[in-house]
Design an enzyme around this catalytic site. Sequence first.
Site, PDB file in Angstrom:
ATOM      1  N   ALA A   1       0.838  -1.188   0.000  1.00  0.00           N
ATOM      2  CA  ALA A   1       0.000   0.000   0.000  1.00  0.00           C
ATOM      3  C   ALA A   1       0.880   1.248   0.000  1.00  0.00           C
ATOM      4  CB  ALA A   1      -0.914   0.006   1.213  1.00  0.00           C
ATOM      5  N   LYS A   2       0.535   2.177  -0.873  1.00  0.00           N
ATOM      6  CA  LYS A   2       1.252   3.458  -0.890  1.00  0.00           C
ATOM      7  C   LYS A   2       0.515   4.394   0.071  1.00  0.00           C
ATOM      8  CE  LYS A   2       3.343   6.683  -4.219  1.00  0.00           C
ATOM      9  NZ  LYS A   2       4.755   6.368  -3.972  1.00  0.00           N
TER      10      LYS A   2
END
Length: 322
Positions: free
Chosen positions: A157-158
């Site tokens: 996940a960014k």
Amino acid sequence: MSFGTGKIWMNGSLVDWADAKIHIASHVVHYGTGVFEGARCYSTPRGSACFRLDSHVIRLLDSAKIYRMDSPLDKAGWEDAILETIRQNEAKACYIRPLMYRGYNQLGVNPLPCPVDAAVLVWEWGAYLGPDALEKGVDVRVSSWNRTAPNTFPAAAKATANYANSTLIKMEAMLDGYAEGIALDVSGYVSEGSGQNLFLVRNNVIVTPPVSSSILGGITRDCIITIARGLGYDVREEVVPRELLYLADEAFFCGTAVEVTPIRSIDKITIGTGDRPVTEAIRQTFFDIVNGELPDSHGWLTYVYPQDDHLREDSRSAAARR
């Protein structure tokens, strides 16, 4: 269209940069509950074009899903919001920052009662590590800060919270006189830079750490692997011991912001002889594609302005054929 000017898309409306505000009690301010993307729009001879826009939007939605955030827009909606923001700012080339974050409702670790707000920023952003970095390379160090363990933060996940780790890596490197830091994973193997993926070249073989080494699966990284294999290179995703950093013939960072930037030295050890034939071949091909000098055979470009809509459809059709 410099940083701090123009229009920002916020929750469906375009507002002046100075008016794009959130409440100090917004959940994201206190707990880092946000996800974002970094993409680029390039000026090409055939019109302004976003690079891998669909992939960036998909990763944004994936990041939101991991953090249990219901996106206010679907994939097509995000793409339209991004393109409209670029058009309203009359940008020919720019950096693109779509963002989802937990807004104002109540404070406490539980984010679920807070709304998911959305925004899109665009601005002009040149060479991330300085004007000479793309040609001369950069000096970096191995950081004393590790990337997170796989059962602590989701590296796929960014997320805004993940980048607290990145800021520690970056600050340490810069205060010690380096342009960047390279983080190791919790097992002591090479992971990535503070905000970039890493590639090494030894004996004409290209190696990059796998996603299991706590890296973000970079979209530019994916492009580099595709380009390198198309040029005939052997590319391997495998665990990288720290000492291989010092024995590499070539090394380079890649990412949306950094693009393709050679590494000149690591921990004051010069990389190879200073010649970078493999890096240069990949770098040149990458820039020829994003700048429209080579055919977009992978369907990576989405054209921005209405007169280029047929090119946008051409690129999507090419992508669908893969």
